[in-house]
Design a protein around this motif. Structure first.
Motif, PDB file in Angstrom:
ATOM      1  N   GLU A   1       9.653  11.525  -7.657  1.00 11.47           N
ATOM      2  CA  GLU A   1       8.647  10.616  -7.999  1.00 11.47           C
ATOM      3  C   GLU A   1       8.948   9.865  -9.443  1.00 11.47           C
ATOM      4  OE1 GLU A   1       5.938   9.073  -6.175  1.00 11.47           O
ATOM      5  OE2 GLU A   1       6.371   7.601  -8.068  1.00 11.47           O
ATOM      6  N   ALA A   2       9.145   8.773  -9.461  1.00 10.58           N
ATOM      7  CA  ALA A   2       9.577   8.137 -10.618  1.00 10.58           C
ATOM      8  C   ALA A   2       8.323   7.696 -11.549  1.00 10.58           C
ATOM      9  CB  ALA A   2      10.454   7.170 -10.382  1.00 10.58           C
ATOM     10  N   TYR A   3       7.154   7.327 -10.840  1.00  6.22           N
ATOM     11  CA  TYR A   3       5.787   7.001 -11.444  1.00  6.22           C
ATOM     12  C   TYR A   3       4.980   7.799 -11.011  1.00  6.22           C
ATOM     13  CZ  TYR A   3       9.228   2.871 -11.291  1.00  6.22           C
ATOM     14  OH  TYR A   3      10.463   2.240 -11.234  1.00  6.22           O
TER      15      TYR A   3
ATOM     16  N   GLY B   1       9.123   9.970  -2.610  1.00  2.84           N
ATOM     17  CA  GLY B   1       8.071   9.350  -3.071  1.00  2.84           C
ATOM     18  C   GLY B   1       6.828  10.255  -2.813  1.00  2.84           C
TER      19      GLY B   1
ATOM     20  N   LEU C   1      16.046   0.453  -1.465  1.00  3.32           N
ATOM     21  CA  LEU C   1      15.811   2.108  -1.042  1.00  3.32           C
ATOM     22  C   LEU C   1      16.124   2.152   0.142  1.00  3.32           C
ATOM     23  CD1 LEU C   1      12.467   2.587  -3.131  1.00  3.32           C
ATOM     24  CD2 LEU C   1      14.912   3.099  -3.591  1.00  3.32           C
TER      25      LEU C   1
ATOM     26  N   HIS D   1       0.827  -1.256   0.090  1.00  6.22           N
ATOM     27  CA  HIS D   1      -0.005   0.019  -0.076  1.00  6.22           C
ATOM     28  C   HIS D   1       0.867   1.100   0.116  1.00  6.22           C
ATOM     29  CE1 HIS D   1      -2.442  -3.177   1.876  1.00  6.22           C
ATOM     30  NE2 HIS D   1      -3.454  -2.571   1.277  1.00  6.22           N
ATOM     31  N   TYR D   2       0.385   2.394  -0.308  1.00  5.38           N
ATOM     32  CA  TYR D   2       1.122   3.750  -0.325  1.00  5.38           C
ATOM     33  C   TYR D   2       1.122   4.221   0.800  1.00  5.38           C
ATOM     34  CZ  TYR D   2       1.581   4.629  -5.468  1.00  5.38           C
ATOM     35  OH  TYR D   2       2.163   4.540  -6.867  1.00  5.38           O
ATOM     36  N   HIS D   3       0.091   3.908   1.678  1.00 10.86           N
ATOM     37  CA  HIS D   3      -0.167   4.363   3.093  1.00 10.86           C
ATOM     38  C   HIS D   3      -0.247   2.973   3.988  1.00 10.86           C
ATOM     39  CE1 HIS D   3      -1.183   7.664   0.355  1.00 10.86           C
ATOM     40  NE2 HIS D   3      -0.233   8.235   1.054  1.00 10.86           N
TER      41      HIS D   3
ATOM     42  N   PHE E   1      14.357   9.030 -10.341  1.00  6.11           N
ATOM     43  CA  PHE E   1      14.615   7.849  -9.437  1.00  6.11           C
ATOM     44  C   PHE E   1      15.476   8.288  -8.222  1.00  6.11           C
ATOM     45  CE2 PHE E   1      14.194   5.294 -13.415  1.00  6.11           C
ATOM     46  CZ  PHE E   1      12.979   4.552 -12.930  1.00  6.11           C
TER      47      PHE E   1
ATOM     48  N   GLY F   1       4.106  10.635  -4.946  1.00  7.22           N
ATOM     49  CA  GLY F   1       2.981   9.679  -5.014  1.00  7.22           C
ATOM     50  C   GLY F   1       1.588  10.484  -4.979  1.00  7.22           C
ATOM     51  N   THR F   2       0.592  10.339  -4.163  1.00  4.39           N
ATOM     52  CA  THR F   2      -0.600  10.834  -4.211  1.00  4.39           C
ATOM     53  C   THR F   2      -0.674  12.034  -3.677  1.00  4.39           C
ATOM     54  OG1 THR F   2      -1.005  10.237  -2.082  1.00  4.39           O
ATOM     55  CG2 THR F   2      -1.667   8.612  -3.451  1.00  4.39           C
ATOM     56  N   GLY F   3       0.485  12.894  -3.342  1.00  4.20           N
ATOM     57  CA  GLY F   3       0.547  14.300  -2.747  1.00  4.20           C
ATOM     58  C   GLY F   3      -0.108  14.502  -1.345  1.00  4.20           C
ATOM     59  N   LEU F   4      -0.257  13.320  -0.718  1.00  2.00           N
ATOM     60  CA  LEU F   4      -1.019  13.360   0.570  1.00  2.00           C
ATOM     61  C   LEU F   4      -0.091  14.072   1.588  1.00  2.00           C
ATOM     62  CD1 LEU F   4      -3.283  13.078   2.671  1.00  2.00           C
ATOM     63  CD2 LEU F   4      -2.111  10.796   2.867  1.00  2.00           C
ATOM     64  N   ASN F   5       1.178  13.989   1.717  1.00  2.00           N
ATOM     65  CA  ASN F   5       2.010  14.444   2.628  1.00  2.00           C
ATOM     66  C   ASN F   5       1.988  16.034   2.503  1.00  2.00           C
ATOM     67  OD1 ASN F   5       2.384  12.081   4.166  1.00  2.00           O
ATOM     68  ND2 ASN F   5       4.021  11.467   2.583  1.00  2.00           N
TER      69      ASN F   5
ATOM     70  N   PHE G   1       8.295   2.622  -0.560  1.00  2.00           N
ATOM     71  CA  PHE G   1       7.747   1.406  -0.204  1.00  2.00           C
ATOM     72  C   PHE G   1       8.732   0.817   0.760  1.00  2.00           C
ATOM     73  CE2 PHE G   1       5.904   1.854  -4.761  1.00  2.00           C
ATOM     74  CZ  PHE G   1       4.534   2.189  -4.241  1.00  2.00           C
TER      75      PHE G   1
ATOM     76  N   GLN H   1      11.098  -3.103  -1.688  1.00  2.00           N
ATOM     77  CA  GLN H   1      12.260  -2.518  -2.317  1.00  2.00           C
ATOM     78  C   GLN H   1      13.279  -2.276  -1.322  1.00  2.00           C
ATOM     79  OE1 GLN H   1      10.046   1.108  -3.877  1.00  2.00           O
ATOM     80  NE2 GLN H   1      10.965   0.565  -5.823  1.00  2.00           N
TER      81      GLN H   1
HETATM   82  C1  LIG Z   1       4.896   4.215  -0.310  1.00  2.00           C
HETATM   83  S1  LIG Z   1       4.543   5.104  -1.733  1.00  2.00           S
HETATM   84  C2  LIG Z   1       4.427   6.643  -0.869  1.00  2.00           C
HETATM   85  C3  LIG Z   1       3.891   7.774  -1.809  1.00  2.00           C
HETATM   86  C4  LIG Z   1       3.607   9.058  -1.198  1.00  2.00           C
HETATM   87  N1  LIG Z   1       4.415   9.590  -0.174  1.00  2.00           N
HETATM   88  C5  LIG Z   1       2.158   9.326  -0.782  1.00  2.00           C
HETATM   89  O1  LIG Z   1       1.847   9.704   0.065  1.00  2.00           O
HETATM   90  O2  LIG Z   1       1.392   9.119  -1.460  1.00  2.00           O
HETATM   91  C6  LIG Z   1       6.122   5.271  -2.528  1.00  2.00           C
HETATM   92  C7  LIG Z   1       6.324   6.189  -3.647  1.00  2.00           C
HETATM   93  O3  LIG Z   1       7.534   6.093  -4.272  1.00  2.00           O
HETATM   94  C8  LIG Z   1       7.649   6.051  -5.644  1.00  2.00           C
HETATM   95  N2  LIG Z   1       8.795   5.263  -6.016  1.00  2.00           N
HETATM   96  C9  LIG Z   1       9.169   3.800  -5.853  1.00  2.00           C
HETATM   97  N3  LIG Z   1      10.131   3.468  -6.367  1.00  2.00           N
HETATM   98  C10 LIG Z   1      10.638   4.594  -6.720  1.00  2.00           C
HETATM   99  C11 LIG Z   1      12.343   4.866  -7.052  1.00  2.00           C
HETATM  100  N4  LIG Z   1      13.064   4.093  -7.084  1.00  2.00           N
HETATM  101  N5  LIG Z   1      12.588   6.232  -7.390  1.00  2.00           N
HETATM  102  C12 LIG Z   1      11.484   7.158  -7.347  1.00  2.00           C
HETATM  103  N6  LIG Z   1      10.316   7.101  -6.733  1.00  2.00           N
HETATM  104  C13 LIG Z   1       9.812   5.635  -6.539  1.00  2.00           C
HETATM  105  C14 LIG Z   1       6.146   5.140  -5.915  1.00  2.00           C
HETATM  106  O4  LIG Z   1       5.838   5.478  -7.274  1.00  2.00           O
HETATM  107  C15 LIG Z   1       5.498   5.767  -4.687  1.00  2.00           C
HETATM  108  O5  LIG Z   1       4.589   6.910  -5.284  1.00  2.00           O
END
Ligand SMILES: C[S@@+](CC[C@H](N)C(=O)[O-])C[C@H]1O[C@@H](n2cnc3c(N)ncnc32)[C@H](O)[C@@H]1O
Length: 224
Positions: free
Chosen positions: A88-90, A61, A167, A23-25, A141, A63-67, A159, A164
């Motif tokens: 953010e890579a994705y 990360g 990381l 999960h993202y959170h 990345f 991600g969703t922009g919540l933080n 994550f 991962q």
């Molecule tokens: C646990 S989620 C948290 C996202 C964000 N903090 C949130 O509140 O939504 C981890 C984020 O890291 C990104 N991510 C994963 N591996 C990555 C990498 N090697 N480089 C950059 N971003 C990465 C994922 O796409 C994801 O958006």
């Protein structure tokens, strides 16, 4: 990779990756986790230690922009200029942004429009999103980060090490250490011994702190 939007225990949404079972959170509450780990133990700690007029944050990360959203809400009426960098890579898709319920759950009348702005702005450019909040999103990345002495605070929200492990290594934490100013802080939801040891190895002072609901501990690392 397939992404599904699901609801966590506090009613706020998150993204679930079925292929990784990740999960993202926290499933115990996405907003609760963000408020505890990143705001209470991170942002408010920087404010209480230094009473700064400017704070520079790096999020690992975006991600969703919540933080970023809860950070904006926290400094709304404070005399602090906030510079936020999200790596953010994705990036998530527009349709996914529209399905996340954070603005409704935060019950702030301006949260919806601010949340849209967080995602609408172009990458690699700096955008002033409100009087005291500036955002730079970088699509790259984590291992490409090469900033030096730039940030007061890092939200380390990658994550988990289960999916991962690369990381949560000395190499990545050395990059984080170098990118912080002396006295800068890194907070993360993780509490694993191997993560703590990697932080100690690069020179951080590390505290084990109570975690958010559903999690016993989390870590806060301070650059000496
Ligand atoms: C646990 S989620 C948290 C996202 C964000 N903090 C949130 O509140 O939504 C981890 C984020 O890291 C990104 N991510 C994963 N591996 C990555 C990498 N090697 N480089 C950059 N971003 C990465 C994922 O796409 C994801 O958006």
């Amino acid at each position: 990779m397939k992404r599904e939007i699901i609801e966590t225990a506090d009613g706020s949404s998150t993204i679930y990756l079925p292929e990784l079972n990740e999960h993202y959170h926290s499933k115990h509450g996405a907003i609760q986790e963000a408020q505890h780990v990143f705001i209470k133990m991170g942002l408010l700690e920087v404010i209480s230690r230094k009473n700064p007029s400017e704070i520079s944050i790096l999020e690992i990360g975006f991600g969703t922009g919540l933080n970023a959203l809860v950070t904006w809400q926290q400094i709304l009426n404070k005399n602090i200029s906030l510079k936020y960098t999200g790596v953010e890579a994705y990036p998530i898709l527009k349709e996914e942004v529209a399905s996340l319920n954070f603005p409704e759950e935060l019950s702030d009348i301006n949260a919806g429009s601010f949340f849209k702005k967080l995602h609408a702005g172009s990458w690699e450019e700096t955008h002033k999103l409100s009087e005291n909040f500036t955002l730079t999103k970088q699509k790259k990345f984590f291992h490409e980060i090469d900033d030096k002495l730039k940030y007061d605070l890092i939200y380390f929200d990658a994550f988990g090490a289960r999916v991962q492990p690369d990381l949560w290594t000395v190499d990545i934490f050395k990059k984080m250490y170098d990118s912080l100013i002396p006295g800068g802080i890194l907070v993360t939801y993780a509490a694993k011994g191997s993560v703590r040891r990697a932080m100690l190895e690069v020179g951080f002072l590390v505290e084990r702190l109570p975690g958010p609901p559903g999690k016993r501990e989390m870590l806060r690392a301070t650059k000496k």
